[in-house]
Design an enzyme around this catalytic site. Structure first.
Site, mmCIF file in Angstrom:
data_model
loop_
_atom_site.group_PDB
_atom_site.id
_atom_site.type_symbol
_atom_site.label_atom_id
_atom_site.label_comp_id
_atom_site.label_asym_id
_atom_site.label_seq_id
_atom_site.Cartn_x
_atom_site.Cartn_y
_atom_site.Cartn_z
ATOM 1 N N GLN A 205 0.837 -1.194 0.000
ATOM 2 C CA GLN A 205 0.000 0.000 0.000
ATOM 3 C C GLN A 205 0.875 1.249 0.000
ATOM 4 O OE1 GLN A 205 -2.194 2.524 -0.274
ATOM 5 N NE2 GLN A 205 -3.777 1.515 0.931
ATOM 6 N N ARG B 292 0.028 4.306 0.428
ATOM 7 C CA ARG B 292 -0.386 5.313 1.396
ATOM 8 C C ARG B 292 -0.034 4.853 2.801
ATOM 9 N NH1 ARG B 292 -6.562 7.069 2.780
ATOM 10 N NH2 ARG B 292 -6.119 9.052 3.766
ATOM 11 N N SER C 287 -20.189 7.531 9.490
ATOM 12 C CA SER C 287 -21.059 7.253 8.342
ATOM 13 C C SER C 287 -21.326 5.756 8.224
ATOM 14 C CB SER C 287 -20.402 7.778 7.061
ATOM 15 O OG SER C 287 -21.158 7.409 5.922
ATOM 16 N N GLY D 129 -23.713 1.658 7.177
ATOM 17 C CA GLY D 129 -23.002 0.434 6.855
ATOM 18 C C GLY D 129 -21.908 0.695 5.828
ATOM 19 N N GLN E 198 -19.521 0.154 -0.039
ATOM 20 C CA GLN E 198 -18.638 -0.367 -1.091
ATOM 21 C C GLN E 198 -17.752 -1.474 -0.535
ATOM 22 O OE1 GLN E 198 -16.221 2.623 -2.898
ATOM 23 N NE2 GLN E 198 -15.277 1.240 -4.380
ATOM 24 N N GLY F 6 -9.087 -0.455 -0.542
ATOM 25 C CA GLY F 6 -10.101 -0.185 0.479
ATOM 26 C C GLY F 6 -9.586 -0.189 1.902
ATOM 27 N N GLU F 7 -8.263 0.043 2.084
ATOM 28 C CA GLU F 7 -7.723 0.021 3.450
ATOM 29 C C GLU F 7 -8.342 1.115 4.322
ATOM 30 O OE1 GLU F 7 -3.503 0.460 5.911
ATOM 31 O OE2 GLU F 7 -3.472 -0.152 3.804
ATOM 32 N N GLU G 111 -6.076 3.569 -7.201
ATOM 33 C CA GLU G 111 -7.204 3.915 -6.327
ATOM 34 C C GLU G 111 -6.911 5.177 -5.526
ATOM 35 O OE1 GLU G 111 -9.924 1.952 -2.792
ATOM 36 O OE2 GLU G 111 -7.754 1.888 -2.694
ATOM 37 N N ASN G 112 -5.716 5.235 -4.965
ATOM 38 C CA ASN G 112 -5.359 6.402 -4.158
ATOM 39 C C ASN G 112 -5.174 7.653 -5.001
ATOM 40 O OD1 ASN G 112 -4.936 5.621 -1.196
ATOM 41 N ND2 ASN G 112 -3.886 3.978 -2.250
#
Length: 320
Positions: free
Chosen positions: A68, A70, A84, A89, A92, A108-109, A142-143
């Site tokens: 990862q 990040r 949230s 819930g 995604q 999705g970390e 993604e990041n």
């Protein structure tokens, strides 16, 4: 052309992916039309297309990805996301890949961390099979798409793609849908003093400030300048002006030092010329090109004096 038969297949794609069929199986049937040109006959065949399977895993069975890019997560932002998640819930799913005795996060970390803060015991996931490079690329993309990486993390991610997976800069740029120039400029930040890089990570100075400071080669001066920028809350434009003035003073200092060195060397050469004159008995001039090379001129005013000088040099050679 043969007439098309009516029946189950003739109902079209919509019938094949109806809600009823979706509930009955995890795979859906799609009509693919293949035209056989020799006989101009349309043949319909059924192709099974695999759908991504979503399932729930215990949150403790999932671990972050060591690749990862990040490394820093905003705690306040994580807290907001966790609130949230408590209310709505985890909408995604997290993308994971199976390891020996756990599942490793591919994408999705941040959501996984927020879900833990929210107290979730299980989270929705999609299990995929990726190799290390694919996992790295997906994590970076993604990041980058969500602009979650700070400039140093982004640069480090590009460097890992290049060094660990043997990619060239243009190949790495293509993988993450960036221009080669953008990747090159990002990676230049890794030439900064490590303390300055950490200031970027800690959001003490921006990437724009950091790129301006690259013009200063001396690491100590670079760090001192970064602290000056931070302490005085300077804008990027003010930093550019500060760096220009600093470089101008440095250049003037070098010129002054060169002049001083030249003056000292002139004094030394003059002393050497006098010493040689006292030995040879004629005027001597030393002409230096770069303090390491040059030439020596010995003046004579008659053939007799030339012969005397030659005899003197030969006698010195014989003594040596």
């Amino acid at each position: 052309m043969a007439a098309r038969k009516k029946g189950g297949l003739g109902k079209g794609i919509d019938a094949l992916i109806s809600p009823t069929v979706k509930k009955e199986a995890d795979k859906e049937k799609v009509v693919e039309k293949v035209i056989e040109k020799p006989v101009e006959k349309i043949v319909e065949k059924i192709v099974e297309v695999e759908k991504p399977v979503e399932l729930y895993l215990k949150i403790d069975e999932i671990e972050p990805n060591r690749l990862q890019p990040r490394k820093n997560f905003d705690e306040d932002a994580l807290q907001e996301l966790s609130e949230s998640i408590k209310q709505f819930g985890l909408i995604q799913p997290i993308v994971v890949k199976k390891q020996e005795n756990y599942y490793e996060i591919v994408a999705g970390e941040r959501r996984w961390r927020a879900a833990r803060i929210a107290g979730l015991k299980e989270v929705p996931v999609i299990v995929k099979e990726y190799n290390e490079r694919e996992s790295m690329e997906i994590a970076i993309v993604e990041n980058l798409q969500r602009e979650d990486l700070n400039p140093i993390e982004e640069a480090q991610a590009y460097r890992r793609l290049i060094e660990e997976f043997g990619l060239k800069q243009d190949e790495a740029a293509q993988r993450v849908s960036k221009s080669r120039t953008a990747v090159t400029n990002a990676m230049r930040l890794l030439k900064l003093d490590e303390r300055v890089q950490q200031m970027v990570i800690d959001d003490m100075i921006s990437g724009g400030h950091a790129r301006t400071l690259l013009a200063i080669e001396n690491k100590e001066e670079q760090y001192a300048m970064a602290m000056l920028v931070f302490d005085n809350k300077m804008s990027v434009r003010e930093t550019e002006k500060l760096v220009r003035n600093h470089l101008k003073k440095e250049e003037e200092k070098k010129i002054s030092e060169k002049k001083e060195d030249f003056s000292q060397m002139e004094t030394i050469y003059h002393q050497l010329e006098e010493r040689m004159k006292s030995v040879i008995g004629s005027k001597v001039a030393i002409h230096s090109r770069n303090y390491k090379k040059g030439k020596i001129e010995i003046e004579y005013y008659s053939n007799d004096e030339l012969e005397r000088i030659i005899d003197l040099i030969e006698s010195i050679k014989q003594v040596g």
